[in-house]
Design an enzyme around this catalytic site. Structure first.
Site, PDB file in Angstrom:
ATOM      1  N   GLU A   1      26.837 -29.562  28.804  1.00  0.00           N
ATOM      2  CA  GLU A   1      27.991 -29.877  29.640  1.00  0.00           C
ATOM      3  C   GLU A   1      29.263 -29.267  29.056  1.00  0.00           C
ATOM      4  O   GLU A   1      30.118 -28.759  29.786  1.00  0.00           O
ATOM      5  CB  GLU A   1      28.192 -31.407  29.733  1.00  0.00           C
TER       6      GLU A   1
ATOM      7  N   CYS B   1      25.274 -37.772  27.833  1.00  0.00           N
ATOM      8  CA  CYS B   1      25.243 -38.826  26.813  1.00  0.00           C
ATOM      9  C   CYS B   1      26.526 -39.645  26.856  1.00  0.00           C
ATOM     10  O   CYS B   1      27.589 -39.161  27.276  1.00  0.00           O
ATOM     11  CB  CYS B   1      25.021 -38.228  25.429  1.00  0.00           C
TER      12      CYS B   1
ATOM     13  N   THR C   1     -16.215 -22.052  17.163  1.00  0.00           N
ATOM     14  CA  THR C   1     -14.859 -21.755  16.703  1.00  0.00           C
ATOM     15  C   THR C   1     -14.839 -20.857  15.473  1.00  0.00           C
ATOM     16  O   THR C   1     -13.775 -20.434  15.029  1.00  0.00           O
ATOM     17  CB  THR C   1     -14.103 -23.058  16.370  1.00  0.00           C
ATOM     18  N   ALA C   2     -15.979 -20.623  14.894  1.00  0.00           N
ATOM     19  CA  ALA C   2     -16.099 -19.698  13.763  1.00  0.00           C
ATOM     20  C   ALA C   2     -17.567 -19.292  13.669  1.00  0.00           C
ATOM     21  O   ALA C   2     -18.457 -20.020  14.130  1.00  0.00           O
ATOM     22  CB  ALA C   2     -15.660 -20.366  12.458  1.00  0.00           C
TER      23      ALA C   2
ATOM     24  N   SER D   1     -13.369 -16.338  11.697  1.00  0.00           N
ATOM     25  CA  SER D   1     -13.015 -16.653  13.089  1.00  0.00           C
ATOM     26  C   SER D   1     -11.918 -15.736  13.617  1.00  0.00           C
ATOM     27  O   SER D   1     -11.406 -15.945  14.711  1.00  0.00           O
ATOM     28  CB  SER D   1     -12.547 -18.115  13.194  1.00  0.00           C
TER      29      SER D   1
ATOM     30  N   TRP E   1     -10.885 -12.204  15.000  1.00  0.00           N
ATOM     31  CA  TRP E   1     -10.273 -13.056  16.011  1.00  0.00           C
ATOM     32  C   TRP E   1     -11.268 -13.362  17.109  1.00  0.00           C
ATOM     33  O   TRP E   1     -11.959 -12.451  17.578  1.00  0.00           O
ATOM     34  CB  TRP E   1      -9.043 -12.409  16.614  1.00  0.00           C
TER      35      TRP E   1
ATOM     36  N   ARG F   1       3.562 -22.362  19.243  1.00  0.00           N
ATOM     37  CA  ARG F   1       4.106 -22.712  17.924  1.00  0.00           C
ATOM     38  C   ARG F   1       5.627 -22.779  17.979  1.00  0.00           C
ATOM     39  O   ARG F   1       6.241 -23.686  17.409  1.00  0.00           O
ATOM     40  CB  ARG F   1       3.714 -21.638  16.887  1.00  0.00           C
TER      41      ARG F   1
ATOM     42  N   LEU G   1       0.923 -19.531   9.929  1.00  0.00           N
ATOM     43  CA  LEU G   1       1.297 -20.655  10.801  1.00  0.00           C
ATOM     44  C   LEU G   1       2.768 -20.688  11.204  1.00  0.00           C
ATOM     45  O   LEU G   1       3.281 -21.744  11.559  1.00  0.00           O
ATOM     46  CB  LEU G   1       0.904 -22.008  10.181  1.00  0.00           C
TER      47      LEU G   1
HETATM   48  N1  NAP Z   1     -11.181 -21.118  16.431  1.00  0.00           N
HETATM   49  C1  NAP Z   1     -10.140 -21.825  16.091  1.00  0.00           C
HETATM   50  O1  NAP Z   1      -9.270 -22.161  16.909  1.00  0.00           O
HETATM   51  C2  NAP Z   1     -10.000 -22.224  14.654  1.00  0.00           C
HETATM   52  C3  NAP Z   1      -8.799 -22.789  14.223  1.00  0.00           C
HETATM   53  C4  NAP Z   1      -8.712 -23.166  12.889  1.00  0.00           C
HETATM   54  C5  NAP Z   1      -9.808 -23.009  12.051  1.00  0.00           C
HETATM   55  N2  NAP Z   1     -10.946 -22.466  12.522  1.00  0.00           N
HETATM   56  C6  NAP Z   1     -12.108 -22.302  11.638  1.00  0.00           C
HETATM   57  O2  NAP Z   1     -12.492 -23.576  11.203  1.00  0.00           O
HETATM   58  C7  NAP Z   1     -13.163 -23.442   9.976  1.00  0.00           C
HETATM   59  C8  NAP Z   1     -12.696 -24.516   9.025  1.00  0.00           C
HETATM   60  O3  NAP Z   1     -13.103 -25.763   9.530  1.00  0.00           O
HETATM   61  P1  NAP Z   1     -12.768 -27.103   8.787  1.00  0.00           P
HETATM   62  O4  NAP Z   1     -13.261 -28.219   9.612  1.00  0.00           O
HETATM   63  O5  NAP Z   1     -13.194 -26.996   7.374  1.00  0.00           O
HETATM   64  O6  NAP Z   1     -11.185 -26.995   8.782  1.00  0.00           O
HETATM   65  P2  NAP Z   1     -10.002 -28.038   8.943  1.00  0.00           P
HETATM   66  O7  NAP Z   1     -10.270 -29.008  10.001  1.00  0.00           O
HETATM   67  O8  NAP Z   1      -8.788 -27.206   9.079  1.00  0.00           O
HETATM   68  O9  NAP Z   1      -9.964 -28.773   7.531  1.00  0.00           O
HETATM   69  C9  NAP Z   1     -10.907 -29.750   7.236  1.00  0.00           C
HETATM   70  C10 NAP Z   1     -10.506 -30.429   5.962  1.00  0.00           C
HETATM   71  O10 NAP Z   1      -9.324 -31.158   6.166  1.00  0.00           O
HETATM   72  C11 NAP Z   1      -9.282 -32.215   5.246  1.00  0.00           C
HETATM   73  N3  NAP Z   1      -8.863 -33.454   5.882  1.00  0.00           N
HETATM   74  C12 NAP Z   1      -7.802 -34.207   5.506  1.00  0.00           C
HETATM   75  N4  NAP Z   1      -7.733 -35.310   6.244  1.00  0.00           N
HETATM   76  C13 NAP Z   1      -8.757 -35.282   7.100  1.00  0.00           C
HETATM   77  C14 NAP Z   1      -9.195 -36.204   8.098  1.00  0.00           C
HETATM   78  N5  NAP Z   1      -8.547 -37.344   8.346  1.00  0.00           N
HETATM   79  N6  NAP Z   1     -10.286 -35.890   8.797  1.00  0.00           N
HETATM   80  C15 NAP Z   1     -10.928 -34.713   8.568  1.00  0.00           C
HETATM   81  N7  NAP Z   1     -10.557 -33.817   7.632  1.00  0.00           N
HETATM   82  C16 NAP Z   1      -9.479 -34.106   6.895  1.00  0.00           C
HETATM   83  C17 NAP Z   1     -10.686 -32.359   4.678  1.00  0.00           C
HETATM   84  O11 NAP Z   1     -10.655 -31.900   3.346  1.00  0.00           O
HETATM   85  P3  NAP Z   1     -10.447 -32.987   2.179  1.00  0.00           P
HETATM   86  O12 NAP Z   1     -11.607 -33.926   2.298  1.00  0.00           O
HETATM   87  O13 NAP Z   1     -10.404 -32.180   0.936  1.00  0.00           O
HETATM   88  O14 NAP Z   1      -9.171 -33.663   2.470  1.00  0.00           O
HETATM   89  C18 NAP Z   1     -11.508 -31.426   5.523  1.00  0.00           C
HETATM   90  O15 NAP Z   1     -12.553 -30.834   4.815  1.00  0.00           O
HETATM   91  C19 NAP Z   1     -12.884 -22.050   9.458  1.00  0.00           C
HETATM   92  O16 NAP Z   1     -14.056 -21.278   9.544  1.00  0.00           O
HETATM   93  C20 NAP Z   1     -11.824 -21.526  10.389  1.00  0.00           C
HETATM   94  O17 NAP Z   1     -11.968 -20.150  10.592  1.00  0.00           O
HETATM   95  C21 NAP Z   1     -11.066 -22.076  13.798  1.00  0.00           C
END
Ligand code: NAP
Length: 367
Positions: A59, A82, A168-169, A175, A177, A191, A211
């Protein structure tokens, strides 16, 4: 002018105010995006939009462009003016001081400090002030701000890139791309409009993502949040080499304060299961005035948000490729044994982005 013509005219100017508001899509956070038009007869004599938090509201910009011609004008604004003095003075008072004759707002401001008081203040001083009854996209533009103001939680979008067979991977974790350039460019826009991006340590380890939002326009970079229960993140990860703040959330109480450098904060939020408390992460982000949160993580963290019903929208970018049953899935979700346990969503929108599909889902109202 008959009623239909009047409604059309009002709608045209309100729609223009919403268009102006969109110019602040990447920069007004944590404030709402707002646009304003000052009109004399059929002529727009002043326009403005809120550009950045701490700077003048829409405004004030529009009134300053209109100058003397604001006197006796009609003002169309995408959010109720406001009535409280925040970092800038109250806009309702500025409209009164400028001598405008009528004010139409696209929506009431859900901020409890305003919530109708702006309109009331104008009416008390004899100004014809009203809320438009027509939908012109104003609520949708600030859906995150509205959600935070009314529920104390940000709007949560979860983005996942997957193949046609839901992977997803690949089996080896790679992954990049899955989707094409056009889809990836759109993710940078998601983002850019977000206040925070949430990922998991698994993604940081496998993909080493930056990111940040890489768009051509001016952008206030989102806070990057890594859920890292055991504080294992590597200080040489690319995340830390980009400008902008990083927050590491652990489940170890001995791990609070600042790590690596002054931009990297560490916080402990432990849930009942001993892992990082994902609902607590959202509460904490709302307290830090985050309106829109984008979850960009692997199946572990993505599944944790979905299982707890914390997601407002899932954006799936689906490529026409396959990675087979050895590839990684989209969501780790425990406790689903039979079809009756499924978590239901509704398809809200589908469009083609380059060679990929973009599917937007929201939680089913059926339950
Ligand atoms: N295609 C897509 O859009 C995409 C996007 C992102 C990633 N990816 C792929 O995903 C793969 C990785 O998968 P990811 O499952 O390991 O990755 P993530 O979901 O990014 O990370 C998982 C980790 O987060 C931690 N974490 C902390 N709090 C959590 C909670 N409340 N619940 C679950 N996890 C928690 C855990 O480690 P701690 O137990 O040590 O805390 C867990 O091992 C890679 O291959 C990547 O390339 C694909």
């Amino acid at each position: 002018m008959n009623t239909t013509d009047q409604l059309d005219r009002d709608h045209r100017f309100i729609a223009r105010a919403v268009e102006l508001a969109k110019r602040g899509l990447y920069t007004t956070k944590p404030n709402p995006r707002v646009g304003c038009v000052v009109v004399q007869g059929e002529e727009i004599v002043g326009e403005g939009w809120h550009e950045r938090a701490g700077e003048p509201h829409a405004e004030i910009h529009a009134l300053s462009v209109a100058g003397e011609r604001a006197k006796g004008s009609e003002v169309f604004v995408s959010l109720e003016p406001c009535a409280h003095a925040g970092r800038t003075g109250p806009c309702a008072q500025a409209l009164l001081d400028a001598g405008v004759s009528r004010v139409m707002a696209a929506m009431i401001d859900p901020n409890p400090q305003v919530a109708g008081r702006g309109i009331e203040m104008l009416r008390t001083e004899g100004i014809a002030a009203e809320i438009s009854q027509q939908d012109c996209g104003a609520v949708e533009l600030n859906a995150g701000f509205c959600k935070r103001m009314t529920s104390g939680r940000p709007l949560v979008r979860l983005k996942v890139a997957a193949t046609m067979d839901g992977r997803t991977a690949a089996n080896d974790g790679s992954s990049q791309w899955i989707t094409g350039e056009a889809a990836r460019a759109e993710v940078h826009q998601l983002r850019a409009r977000s206040c925070a991006i949430v990922t998991g340590i698994g993604t940081v380890r496998e993909d080493d993502p930056r990111l940040n939002a890489r768009v051509d326009e001016d952008v206030v970079q989102p806070l990057r949040v890594v859920l890292d229960g055991n504080g294992q993140v590597d200080p040489s990860a690319r995340l830390f080499s980009e400008p902008g703040d990083v927050l590491i959330v652990t489940s170890r109480e001995d791990d609070e304060g600042y790590g690596f450098d002054a931009r990297t904060e560490k916080l402990c939020l432990t849930g009942e299961d001993g892992r990082v408390d994902v609902a607590g992460v959202l509460d904490m982000l709302a307290e830090r005035a985050c309106n829109e949160v984008l979850v960009e993580a692997g199946a572990g963290v993505a599944g944790a948000f979905v299982s707890r019903g914390l997601v407002d929208e899932i954006w799936v970018y689906q490529s026409p490729d396959m990675l087979g049953s050895g590839g990684r899935g989209m969501f780790v979700m425990r406790g689903i044994r039979s079809i009756g346990d499924r978590v239901k969503f509704e398809l809200k929108d589908v469009s083609r982005i380059g060679r990929d599909l973009r599917l937007i889902y929201s939680p089913s109202k059926e339950g």
